[in-house]
Scaffold this motif. Structure first.
Motif, PDB file in Angstrom:
ATOM      1  N   ALA A  55      42.113  40.656  32.934  1.00 49.04           N
ATOM      2  CA  ALA A  55      42.695  41.020  31.637  1.00 49.04           C
ATOM      3  C   ALA A  55      42.436  39.934  30.595  1.00 49.04           C
ATOM      4  CB  ALA A  55      44.194  41.266  31.788  1.00 49.04           C
ATOM      5  N   ALA A  56      42.645  38.678  30.987  1.00 52.42           N
ATOM      6  CA  ALA A  56      42.430  37.566  30.060  1.00 52.42           C
ATOM      7  C   ALA A  56      40.960  37.401  29.696  1.00 52.42           C
ATOM      8  CB  ALA A  56      42.963  36.272  30.684  1.00 52.42           C
ATOM      9  N   ALA A  57      40.083  37.612  30.668  1.00 52.99           N
ATOM     10  CA  ALA A  57      38.641  37.413  30.431  1.00 52.99           C
ATOM     11  C   ALA A  57      38.075  38.445  29.470  1.00 52.99           C
ATOM     12  CB  ALA A  57      37.889  37.465  31.762  1.00 52.99           C
ATOM     13  N   GLY A  58      38.631  39.666  29.475  1.00 51.18           N
ATOM     14  CA  GLY A  58      38.088  40.705  28.599  1.00 51.18           C
ATOM     15  C   GLY A  58      39.006  41.124  27.480  1.00 51.18           C
ATOM     16  N   GLY A  59      40.207  40.522  27.374  1.00 53.34           N
ATOM     17  CA  GLY A  59      41.167  40.899  26.340  1.00 53.34           C
ATOM     18  C   GLY A  59      41.785  42.262  26.576  1.00 53.34           C
ATOM     19  N   HIS A  60      41.963  42.647  27.856  1.00 53.65           N
ATOM     20  CA  HIS A  60      42.431  43.992  28.199  1.00 53.65           C
ATOM     21  C   HIS A  60      43.958  44.072  28.214  1.00 53.65           C
ATOM     22  CE1 HIS A  60      38.334  45.044  29.352  1.00 53.65           C
ATOM     23  NE2 HIS A  60      38.293  43.952  30.102  1.00 53.65           N
ATOM     24  N   ASN A  61      44.482  45.241  27.824  1.00 49.41           N
ATOM     25  CA  ASN A  61      45.913  45.522  27.953  1.00 49.41           C
ATOM     26  C   ASN A  61      46.220  45.829  29.414  1.00 49.41           C
ATOM     27  OD1 ASN A  61      46.098  45.466  25.090  1.00 49.41           O
ATOM     28  ND2 ASN A  61      45.385  47.587  25.023  1.00 49.41           N
ATOM     29  N   CYS A  62      47.426  45.448  29.876  1.00 51.11           N
ATOM     30  CA  CYS A  62      47.752  45.723  31.278  1.00 51.11           C
ATOM     31  C   CYS A  62      49.233  46.072  31.444  1.00 51.11           C
ATOM     32  CB  CYS A  62      47.375  44.538  32.174  1.00 51.11           C
ATOM     33  SG  CYS A  62      48.112  42.968  31.731  1.00 51.11           S
ATOM     34  N   LEU A  63      49.504  46.832  32.500  1.00 47.58           N
ATOM     35  CA  LEU A  63      50.853  47.275  32.829  1.00 47.58           C
ATOM     36  C   LEU A  63      51.182  46.844  34.250  1.00 47.58           C
ATOM     37  CD1 LEU A  63      53.414  49.000  32.336  1.00 47.58           C
ATOM     38  CD2 LEU A  63      52.102  50.999  33.064  1.00 47.58           C
ATOM     39  N   LEU A  64      52.272  46.083  34.418  1.00 49.62           N
ATOM     40  CA  LEU A  64      52.720  45.610  35.730  1.00 49.62           C
ATOM     41  C   LEU A  64      53.829  46.528  36.224  1.00 49.62           C
ATOM     42  CD1 LEU A  64      52.961  41.815  34.814  1.00 49.62           C
ATOM     43  CD2 LEU A  64      51.064  42.938  35.955  1.00 49.62           C
ATOM     44  N   ILE A  89      48.699  47.719  37.261  1.00 52.10           N
ATOM     45  CA  ILE A  89      48.724  46.782  38.392  1.00 52.10           C
ATOM     46  C   ILE A  89      50.023  46.933  39.176  1.00 52.10           C
ATOM     47  CG2 ILE A  89      48.506  44.346  39.033  1.00 52.10           C
ATOM     48  CD1 ILE A  89      47.518  43.977  36.017  1.00 52.10           C
ATOM     49  N   GLU A  90      49.904  47.170  40.485  1.00 49.72           N
ATOM     50  CA  GLU A  90      51.085  47.224  41.342  1.00 49.72           C
ATOM     51  C   GLU A  90      51.480  45.808  41.743  1.00 49.72           C
ATOM     52  OE1 GLU A  90      52.732  49.263  45.476  1.00 49.72           O
ATOM     53  OE2 GLU A  90      50.624  49.501  44.910  1.00 49.72           O
ATOM     54  N   VAL A  91      52.763  45.498  41.553  1.00 48.02           N
ATOM     55  CA  VAL A  91      53.291  44.170  41.910  1.00 48.02           C
ATOM     56  C   VAL A  91      54.248  44.363  43.083  1.00 48.02           C
ATOM     57  CG1 VAL A  91      54.417  42.082  41.056  1.00 48.02           C
ATOM     58  CG2 VAL A  91      53.150  43.548  39.467  1.00 48.02           C
ATOM     59  N   PRO A  92      53.782  44.172  44.328  1.00 42.74           N
ATOM     60  CA  PRO A  92      54.629  44.426  45.510  1.00 42.74           C
ATOM     61  C   PRO A  92      55.606  43.261  45.746  1.00 42.74           C
ATOM     62  CG  PRO A  92      52.472  43.639  46.198  1.00 42.74           C
ATOM     63  CD  PRO A  92      52.418  43.733  44.698  1.00 42.74           C
TER      64      PRO A  92
END
Length: 503
Positions: free
Chosen positions: A205-214, A382-385
């Motif tokens: 996400a940081a490398a490409g400037g992508h939005n993400c959902l945890l 992103i799944e955060v187990p």
């Protein structure tokens, strides 16, 4: 001469003063707001406290252009200097060559004001020699090269400087030194135990400037991971720092004596935030949280708890990198190129769907608070187990933020070279259809793999674009020129979770 801010830019304001005869009173015209109207009382008392005489008779003050509303106390100093010049208590030919801003105390002291950086940039663009500013704002204005920044402590000092009676050393700042002395981050990825797959996703996400959902149960470290994302982002460039500083200056978030915002912003508004709080607005539009997160991270914890109307209004800024606010007072456009990082529980009671005691309808209603179009604009799901005990008790050192950041910076350098000459494309997440066609070509087996995933997960056309952008970033992290089947496979897995939950 003075200036005022509209949006994130400044415009010149000419303060005209006429001292006449008759009964002593002041007329202030030029669409002043309440704070500007009150300047009459501050200016008259400050002049008396500084040892000057308040002009007898009718005084007329005009703030030109007269058809634009003037706000704030920053016109106190130029109005006072205009009164002194019109009543012939000071004689100087320097008034045309300097812009003056500052709020006056009743003692004659000059207090700091908001928006000094855009005003200094306007002074430079208008060919002025320099700018008179409060001492606390001097470092901020001194970022603009080729402009004399004169810090003044009180009205008398400003008047004596313009008359040539005293000399004030212009404030100078060393921009390179400011970036060198950027404060160390309190948070570090080495403090996070386990969650290696989530760290990998955040690195992408940081490398490409992508939005993400945890997505994960409470206590799995979603907020902890999100707060550390800013520590692995590449450093701000000077242009990015200037643009970010302008926004923070307008809102009044700069500390006294702070010249630049040198660290990427991390904004985390509460889920009770209103439309105006998040996007900006009010009667006279000012930047909201998404603009304060410009070139940084906007973290929305407990995403389904935000009002649906608030989340839906973010769709245009996420796509275009700007937010346009229309009000009766006018239309303002603020920059809002931010990374959206959101966190949420998979069900109302926090457990995964198979373990939850909530009914399927309750789960569906909970997840339904987030619309499909908004989900499509989030690149990584992103799944955060839960973290296992052996990972928590592991004493071996984890990778530091500095180590991850080095790989992110290397990937961003490849993107900078790739998109050289393209004005609005700075990273892979910002690629448009033309860039996708040029830089994301796939061979036949890889294309077939993507086709199969699109069919199986029933993905939208926007999700197809997101997978290509993420795969391009994964290839950049390994230094690959072309996108491989492994890159596509890894990118697809970040779209699979949302179909398991929302499908």
């Amino acid at each position: 001469m003075s200036a005022a801010v509209t949006g994130i830019d400044a415009y010149a304001v000419e303060v005209e003063v006429n001292c006449g005869y008759g009964e002593t009173f002041i007329v202030l015209v030029g669409l002043p707001d309440a704070a500007v109207k009150e300047s009459k009382e501050r200016v008259s008392t400050a002049m008396s406290s500084s040892g000057y005489k308040f002009p007898m008779g009718k005084s007329t003050i005009n703030l030109a252009p007269a058809d634009v509303k003037k706000e704030g106390p920053s016109f106190d100093l130029p109005i006072a200097l205009g009164m002194l010049a019109a009543s012939e208590q000071i004689e100087t030919d320097m008034l045309d060559h300097f812009i003056a801003v500052g709020e006056l105390a009743l003692t004659g002291g000059v207090r700091p004001v908001k928006g000094v950086l855009p005003i200094a940039l306007r002074a430079k663009a208008d060919g002025k020699i320099g700018i008179l500013v409060p001492v606390e704002n001097a470092a901020e204005a001194a970022v603009v090269k080729g402009l004399q920044v004169i810090p003044v402590q009180n009205l008398r000092e400003a008047a004596q400087f313009l008359e040539g009676e005293i000399r004030i050393k212009p404030t100078k700042v060393d921009i390179e030194k400011i970036f060198e002395h950027t404060a160390e981050n309190e948070n570090d990825f080495s403090e996070v135990k386990g969650q290696e797959n989530v760290k990998r996703a955040l690195e992408i996400a940081a490398a490409g400037g992508h939005n993400c959902l945890l997505i994960g149960p409470p206590g799995t470290g979603k907020s902890m991971l999100a707060k550390r994302l800013a520590t692995i982002l590449p450093p701000l460039t000077l242009d990015e720092a200037l643009e970010t500083t302008k926004i923070h200056s307008i809102v009044g978030l700069l500390k006294p004596g702070q010249a630049l915002v040198t660290q990427r912003p991390f904004r985390a508004p509460h889920h009770t935030a209103s439309d105006a709080g998040l996007l900006g607005g009010n009667i006279n539009p000012t930047p909201g949280e998404i603009s304060l997160a410009h070139h940084g991270v906007l973290f929305l914890d407990e995403l389904p708890e935000f009002k649906r109307s608030v989340l839906e209004t973010m769709r245009q800024p996420l796509e275009e990198g700007i937010v346009t606010i229309s009000r009766a007072a006018g239309t303002m456009t603020f920059p809002s190129q931010f990374m959206l990082v959101a966190a949420m529980n998979p069900t109302p009671d926090g457990k995964m769907p198979g373990e939850s005691k909530s009914s399927p309808r309750e789960i569906q209603n909970y997840l339904g608070r987030i619309s499909g179009p908004l989900l499509d604009r989030i690149d990584l799901h992103i799944e955060v187990p839960p973290v296992k005990f052996r990972e928590l008790s592991n004493v071996s050192p984890s990778e530091t933020s500095a180590q991850i950041r080095a790989r992110v910076i290397a990937a961003r350098k490849l993107q900078t070279a790739r998109f050289a000459g393209k004005k609005n494309v700075t990273c892979n997440a910002r690629m448009g259809p033309r860039e996708l066609k040029s830089f994301c070509e796939l061979d036949e087996p890889t294309r077939e793999l993507l086709k199969q995933a699109m069919t199986e997960y029933n993905l939208s056309a926007r999700a197809y674009d997101r997978i290509l952008k993420v795969a391009r970033t994964i290839a950049d992290l390994r230094g690959g020129e072309t996108i491989s089947a492994d890159d596509i496979s890894e990118a697809i897995q970040f779209r699979a979770l949302d179909r398991q939950l929302w499908g």
